[in-house]
Design an enzyme around this catalytic site. Structure first.
Site, PDB file in Angstrom:
ATOM      1  N   ASP A 273       0.859  -1.162   0.000  1.00 62.39           N
ATOM      2  CA  ASP A 273       0.000   0.000   0.000  1.00 62.39           C
ATOM      3  C   ASP A 273       0.916   1.238   0.000  1.00 62.39           C
ATOM      4  OD1 ASP A 273      -3.244   0.516   1.559  1.00 62.39           O
ATOM      5  OD2 ASP A 273      -2.126   1.717   0.104  1.00 62.39           O
ATOM      6  N   TYR A 274       0.288   2.390  -0.086  1.00 62.24           N
ATOM      7  CA  TYR A 274       0.980   3.656  -0.331  1.00 62.24           C
ATOM      8  C   TYR A 274       2.037   3.969   0.746  1.00 62.24           C
ATOM      9  CZ  TYR A 274       0.715   8.317  -2.568  1.00 62.24           C
ATOM     10  OH  TYR A 274       0.953   9.468  -3.290  1.00 62.24           O
TER      11      TYR A 274
END
Ligand code: GLC
Length: 752
Positions: free
Chosen positions: A294-295
């Site tokens: 994820d980011y």
């Protein structure tokens, strides 16, 4: 014929490729097989430097949207330096073609980029938020809407969506409960498959299919206190029997990618968790696709207290089996050094690079890297009338009729309504959170606009009454006057779209602002008038007060671009509501977590003596929810009868058939979601008091009856037991076929 390779020894490379593609084209007389792709990938990787392989494991965000805490504007340079394998938040045929040209025409090997984006419940044509889509219990409609999302997204150059989010969620404080399929494993698993099939279709080489991404692996929905990114601790029972199954369903459906969760799981952050990514995902489930973080999640291993610095975090992530780094810059800055210093085995980089390249081949990007950058198709596909119509139907199918005293709904077209509330004319919030490239104003249809299709303006007295938030009650009197001048009162209320979704958690799940006070004021001013409350919200709310004040309550979630039309179709009876709650609505936040299939405990409340002492109950609230999982009313009535079992005892190789007759005894034709529940009474670990094990959505004309049958085998009764073995145990089971989870069992069968 590949045309993307540009190198000083072009002839050699081109001949190599020509040979392979000719050879493989012979092999591909049938259909492209992974084997031929693997040969091509191996051939390409033999030409790649370590730095170029590392480049494939790097993803950056463009400037089309901001979906994380940081931005990095140097991505064009990184692309030209072959240091990027994928981009997110870039869309339009032009914008993707522009960056694709950099990768394909300005780097040594011309390896095309992947373009990913959060296409969660639509791209331009936005469908109801995912919690709402789950309320339809209509797998076909969910897949249809997802297919439409893929059509629109692929038309603007997107190859990959970061969906479906398949996190089981049982805490309404958590804002991302809005993005999933609710609290139940069986429903969530079925819906996960529908999303994957909708996005990926049956052939990824087609230009209207896109990669799906099962996220967030794993346990994200169990964040402590419903606070986003918070710690997750759970035992094997919950992990194996509740949070993992929807991800396994996505793997079984052929999902091509996974995304890591931000949270730690039992002390180990998911983004560096070998147990879940290597032992379970790769070794147990044999997942062949690739995993993206994820980011900036690799960098977050440092504040997690799991990595001492970014280089250490880079090592931990690749060793855990994470293939691509979204936005941390960790892989770009440290991975090659770690290999050259002997800290990371180059095989790990090769594995990651290979998985990513294989996916690009499956999409056909090496045959034509610009196949998704088609400006003509972009013009033709976006907002097709049939897409907007499908979104209207979904909005109607997702709206849950929570209460309808004295059948106050459907509305009468000959009556005047007072249309009150901050969301009545709203076009900003109606498409909800994670609404991709949806248009929050021009294209979205408000409830007011929907109602105008049924009533002319002389029969609609509008007054906003109050805002979603804030203490201003200066418009209360106008709203009261509107109510006094009408036959019925329709109040459209709820949350702002950004009160749910990522980093949008609430410690109070009541209607925000002065909305409830406005309902009270209207109730007091016109005690004899019927009040219909229409809700737009991204989570279960505490509606205990509203349940006492309103005569009818319609839960529309955030119903999407055509939401106003769909909601009005329900309010005026064009669509007879059929949706059922995919998540429990508590009486009070103090009950949370509360869900239908809890454990019985050693001191359950006796049904015949709720006030019995020393039982598992509260002093100030019943244990029961306000509205249970599986609840949803219709304008008609459905009666269940003749529940029969093909046998009372079955062996391990038998199939039990359970059937019930459902009769439409009311005045409207309509759909009913028939639900099968089972209770394993005794297990080597305690078992939930009931479990959904099947459902079927049927249509019955008024007066019509149908018999619905479910086949049950031991496969349906298996669970991860005390030894964490997926198995079934003999004994007595309770069984029921109902239209809600709110019931007491009455029948049993025995497995022996
Ligand atoms: C966000 C979300 C994730 C999303 C990703 C890319 O932080 O957690 O669900 O897909 O970043 O936007």
């Amino acid at each position: 014929m590949t045309h993307i390779l540009k190198t000083q020894n072009f002839i050699v490379v081109a001949l190599t490729f020509c040979f392979l593609s000719c050879k493989s084209s012979v092999a591909q007389t049938a259909s492209p097989s992974t084997t031929s792709y693997e040969q091509k990938v191996d051939s390409l990787m033999n030409l790649m430097t370590l730095q170029e392989k590392v480049g494939q494991t790097v993803m950056y965000s463009g400037s089309g949207a901001v979906t994380g805490p940081t931005v990095n504007k140097n991505f064009r340079t990184y692309i030209k330096d072959a240091e990027v394998g994928a981009m997110l938040n870039v869309y339009s045929a032009k914008a993707t073609r522009d960056l694709q040209k950099l990768a394909v025409e300005e780097t040594r090997l011309g390896i095309p980029l992947l373009f990913g984006y959060d296409v969660i419940h639509g791209f331009r044509t936005i469908f109801p938020i995912n919690l709402g889509l789950a309320a339809s219990w209509d797998l076909e409609d969910i897949e249809k809407g997802t297919r439409i999302a893929a059509e629109e997204a692929s038309a603007v150059g997107i190859h990959w969506t970061f969906a479906p989010m398949v996190d089981i969620a049982r805490d309404p404080r958590w804002g991302r409960i809005s993005e999933g399929a609710g609290e139940d494993v069986y429903l969530g698993s079925k819906i996960a498959k529908a999303y994957v099939h909708g996005f990926q279709g049956d052939d990824l080489s087609k230009d209207n299919t896109i990669l799906a991404c099962a996220k967030h692996f794993v346990g994200y929905g169990a964040a402590q206190a419903g606070r986003d990114y918070h710690t997750v601790n759970m035992g094997h029972d919950e992990l194996r029997n509740v949070y993992l199954p929807p991800f396994k369903a996505a793997v079984d459906a052929g999902v091509e990618t996974f995304m890591t969760a931000f949270n730690e799981l039992n002390g180990v952050p998911a983004t560096a968790n070998k147990f879940i990514f290597r032992d379970i995902l790769r070794d147990e489930w044999n997942f062949k696709g690739f995993v993206v973080t994820d980011y900036t999640a690799i960098n977050e291993l440092i504040p997690h207290g799991f990595a001492k610095d970014q280089k250490h975090a880079t090592k931990l992530a690749i060793e855990a089996g994470i293939d691509q780094d979204m936005m941390s810059s960790a892989n770009r800055l440290h991975l090659a050094d770690l290999v050259n210093e002997g800290e990371v085995d180059v095989a790990l980089v090769n594995d990651a690079c290979r998985r990513i390249l294989l996916t690009k081949y499956k999409l056909g990007l090496f045959d034509d890297p610009y196949k998704y950058c088609n400006e003509q198709r972009e013009k033709e596909v976006i907002y097709k009338p049939e897409f907007l119509e499908a979104a209207r139907q979904s909005a109607a199918m997702c709206s849950v009729l929570l209460k309808n005293d004295e059948k106050v709904l459907p509305l009468d077209k000959n009556q005047t309504i007072a249309l009150i509330g901050p969301l009545a004319k709203d076009k900003e919030n109606i498409i909800g959170n994670w609404a991709a490239a949806g248009d929050r104003r021009g294209k979205a249809i408000s409830v007011h606009q929907g109602i105008q299709e049924y009533l002319n303006d002389s029969k609609i007295i509008f007054s906003k009454g109050c805002d979603i938030e804030g203490d201003d009650e200066s418009d209360f009197q106008n709203a009261i006057n509107a109510a006094k001048g009408a036959d019925k009162v329709v109040m459209v209320m709820g949350e702002d779209y950004d009160m749910s979704g990522e980093a949008a958690c609430r410690t109070n799940i009541k209607l925000p602002g002065r909305q409830t006070d406005l309902i009270k004021a209207i109730r007091k001013a016109v005690p004899d008038k019927k009040i219909i409350l229409v809700l737009m919200n991204g989570r279960p709310l505490d509606l205990s007060e509203e349940d006492m004040l309103a005569d009818a309550i319609l839960e529309t979630w955030f119903p999407g671009t055509s939401g106003g039309y769909g909601v009005a179709d329900v309010l005026f009876g064009k669509y007879n509501p059929s949706a059922k709650l995919p998540v429990t609505f508590p009486r009070t936040l103090g009950q949370v977590p509360i869900y239908y299939n809890m454990k019985n405990t050693g001191r359950p409340i006796p049904a015949n003596n709720p006030k019995d002492d020393y039982k598992s109950n509260y002093l100030d609230s019943p244990n029961t929810p306000l509205y249970p999982f599986g609840h949803g009313l219709s304008y008609t009535n459905f009666e269940y009868s003749d529940v029969t079992l093909s046998a009372n005892t079955i062996g391990f190789s038998d199939t039990l058939s359970a059937s019930a007759t459902i009769t439409n005894t009311g005045d409207y034709d309509g759909y009913e979601v028939v639900q099968l529940y089972v209770h394993d009474k005794v297990g080597s670990i305690t078992r939930p008091v009931k479990e959904l094990k099947g459902f079927e959505k049927i249509f019955l004309k008024k007066g019509e009856s149908k018999t619905v049958s479910f086949d049950i085998t031991v496969e349906d009764l298996k669970f991860y037991n005390a030894e964490m073995k997926f198995d079934v145990e003999p004994g007595e089971f309770e069984i029921a076929i109902k239209g809600t989870s709110d019931f007491d069992f009455g029948q049993t069968f025995t497995l022996e």
